[in-house]
Write a protein that holds these residues in place. Sequence first.
Motif, PDB file in Angstrom:
ATOM      1  N   UNK A   1       8.834 -29.336 -97.358  1.00 61.82           N
ATOM      2  CA  UNK A   1       8.771 -29.978 -98.670  1.00 61.82           C
ATOM      3  C   UNK A   1       9.772 -29.324 -99.614  1.00 61.82           C
ATOM      4  N   UNK A   2      10.316 -30.090-100.572  1.00 55.23           N
ATOM      5  CA  UNK A   2      11.282 -29.508-101.513  1.00 55.23           C
ATOM      6  C   UNK A   2      10.633 -28.468-102.419  1.00 55.23           C
ATOM      7  N   UNK A   3      11.416 -27.472-102.796  1.00 56.62           N
ATOM      8  CA  UNK A   3      10.971 -26.496-103.793  1.00 56.62           C
ATOM      9  C   UNK A   3      11.388 -27.045-105.146  1.00 56.62           C
ATOM     10  N   UNK A   4      10.411 -27.459-105.932  1.00 60.58           N
ATOM     11  CA  UNK A   4      10.715 -28.200-107.151  1.00 60.58           C
ATOM     12  C   UNK A   4       9.559 -28.063-108.128  1.00 60.58           C
ATOM     13  N   UNK A   5       9.868 -27.847-109.390  1.00 59.11           N
ATOM     14  CA  UNK A   5       8.842 -27.772-110.435  1.00 59.11           C
ATOM     15  C   UNK A   5       8.790 -29.096-111.187  1.00 59.11           C
ATOM     16  N   UNK A   6       7.601 -29.658-111.291  1.00 58.50           N
ATOM     17  CA  UNK A   6       7.450 -30.923-112.001  1.00 58.50           C
ATOM     18  C   UNK A   6       7.557 -30.718-113.505  1.00 58.50           C
ATOM     19  N   UNK A   7       8.180 -31.655-114.218  1.00 59.39           N
ATOM     20  CA  UNK A   7       8.183 -31.585-115.682  1.00 59.39           C
ATOM     21  C   UNK A   7       6.761 -31.659-116.228  1.00 59.39           C
ATOM     22  N   UNK A   8       6.577 -31.121-117.405  1.00 65.29           N
ATOM     23  CA  UNK A   8       5.232 -31.113-117.992  1.00 65.29           C
ATOM     24  C   UNK A   8       4.881 -32.413-118.697  1.00 65.29           C
ATOM     25  N   UNK A   9       5.854 -33.314-118.856  1.00 64.11           N
ATOM     26  CA  UNK A   9       5.592 -34.540-119.604  1.00 64.11           C
ATOM     27  C   UNK A   9       5.256 -35.727-118.700  1.00 64.11           C
ATOM     28  N   UNK A  10       4.928 -35.479-117.444  1.00 62.44           N
ATOM     29  CA  UNK A  10       4.521 -36.563-116.548  1.00 62.44           C
ATOM     30  C   UNK A  10       3.011 -36.770-116.720  1.00 62.44           C
ATOM     31  N   UNK A  11       2.658 -37.527-117.741  1.00 61.65           N
ATOM     32  CA  UNK A  11       1.249 -37.626-118.119  1.00 61.65           C
ATOM     33  C   UNK A  11       0.405 -38.429-117.131  1.00 61.65           C
ATOM     34  N   UNK A  12       1.064 -39.182-116.243  1.00 57.64           N
ATOM     35  CA  UNK A  12       0.292 -39.911-115.234  1.00 57.64           C
ATOM     36  C   UNK A  12      -0.126 -39.000-114.079  1.00 57.64           C
ATOM     37  N   UNK A  13       0.385 -37.789-114.039  1.00 54.32           N
ATOM     38  CA  UNK A  13       0.057 -36.851-112.961  1.00 54.32           C
ATOM     39  C   UNK A  13      -1.108 -35.982-113.432  1.00 54.32           C
ATOM     40  N   UNK A  14      -2.306 -36.300-112.929  1.00 52.43           N
ATOM     41  CA  UNK A  14      -3.510 -35.646-113.443  1.00 52.43           C
ATOM     42  C   UNK A  14      -4.336 -34.929-112.377  1.00 52.43           C
TER      43      UNK A  14
ATOM     44  N   UNK B   1       3.888 -36.660-106.323  1.00 51.46           N
ATOM     45  CA  UNK B   1       4.960 -36.767-107.311  1.00 51.46           C
ATOM     46  C   UNK B   1       6.143 -35.852-106.990  1.00 51.46           C
ATOM     47  N   UNK B   2       5.906 -34.779-106.259  1.00 49.38           N
ATOM     48  CA  UNK B   2       6.978 -33.828-105.965  1.00 49.38           C
ATOM     49  C   UNK B   2       8.157 -34.508-105.259  1.00 49.38           C
ATOM     50  N   UNK B   3       7.866 -35.275-104.210  1.00 48.94           N
ATOM     51  CA  UNK B   3       8.927 -35.944-103.459  1.00 48.94           C
ATOM     52  C   UNK B   3       9.595 -37.035-104.297  1.00 48.94           C
ATOM     53  N   UNK B   4       8.885 -37.543-105.282  1.00 51.21           N
ATOM     54  CA  UNK B   4       9.415 -38.591-106.150  1.00 51.21           C
ATOM     55  C   UNK B   4      10.324 -37.998-107.218  1.00 51.21           C
ATOM     56  N   UNK B   5       9.818 -37.004-107.912  1.00 51.39           N
ATOM     57  CA  UNK B   5      10.562 -36.451-109.046  1.00 51.39           C
ATOM     58  C   UNK B   5      11.862 -35.776-108.620  1.00 51.39           C
ATOM     59  N   UNK B   6      11.876 -35.192-107.442  1.00 53.95           N
ATOM     60  CA  UNK B   6      13.072 -34.499-106.983  1.00 53.95           C
ATOM     61  C   UNK B   6      14.236 -35.461-106.744  1.00 53.95           C
ATOM     62  N   UNK B   7      13.935 -36.766-106.648  1.00 49.56           N
ATOM     63  CA  UNK B   7      14.970 -37.771-106.398  1.00 49.56           C
ATOM     64  C   UNK B   7      15.226 -38.670-107.614  1.00 49.56           C
TER      65      UNK B   7
END
Length: 275
Positions: free
Chosen positions: A63-76, A84-90
């Motif tokens: 899996x990618x090493x990636x930090x999600x942004x804090x403003x993704x309010x749909x990620x609860x 979301x990790x695989x999505x946000x990295x792209x």
Amino acid sequence: MTVHPSLQNYADAWTHAVEAIAELVKPLVEGEWNRATPCPSWSVRDIVSHVIGMETEMLGDPRPIHSLPRDLFHVRTDHARYMEMQVDVRRHHTAPEMTSELEYILIRRARQLRNENRAPDTLIPAPLRAEQTLETAYRTRAFDCWVHEQDLRAALGVPGNLDSPGAYVARDVLLEALPRVVAKEAGAPAGSAVVVDVTGPVEFLRTVRVNAQGEGSIDGTPSLGPAVTLATDWETYVRLACGRVRAAEVADAVKVEGDEDLARAILERFAVTPN
């Protein structure tokens, strides 16, 4: 294909759906990748990123090493964060990057299927560090890809494949969850029955029966005196069960007979997928 016979149906359904996804997105120009889809908070790009990401995990890629942004309010939830990790990295990948990666992943997965000789009950990694059987993984990927193919078709205005192999996998997956929705979540009373009558490209009638202990079961035998009968078309059923619409938005497409309060409780809890 060399997969076990019980996996072949899922392999075929997956292949049909992912090839359809690849054909749908291949001609898209850059701006079209940002179109919203019925999948909550995900664009066309996000859905394709999700498909790519899940298939890389089936291949065993890290899996990618990636930090999600804090403003993704749909990620609860933890599940949402995982997906979301695989999505946000792209999210900033270009259209050619997206189509190229998708094509490469599909080539690798097709090769994996051709060489598959593991038994259906083989345990493999699952999301959130759990384990699942190979059969469950195949079934999940076929279901997931078909649902997301329909998301893309809705976003791009290209309807189709409502009766493809993946549609029948989706039918079985969604119906499997129906007894829990009716008996546990909607609280249908002990001894009652709820009939769901679906027409269209995929047609079926199922009865959920609630026993004296409040547990639900499902079968294909009509009930003579159901507490509720819900009648709708296959596309509406899928959209409701996958959380793409709320019951109030498709009220004109769902015919209700019987206990209206119970029917409302069922329809309000009809969504059974996390995405």
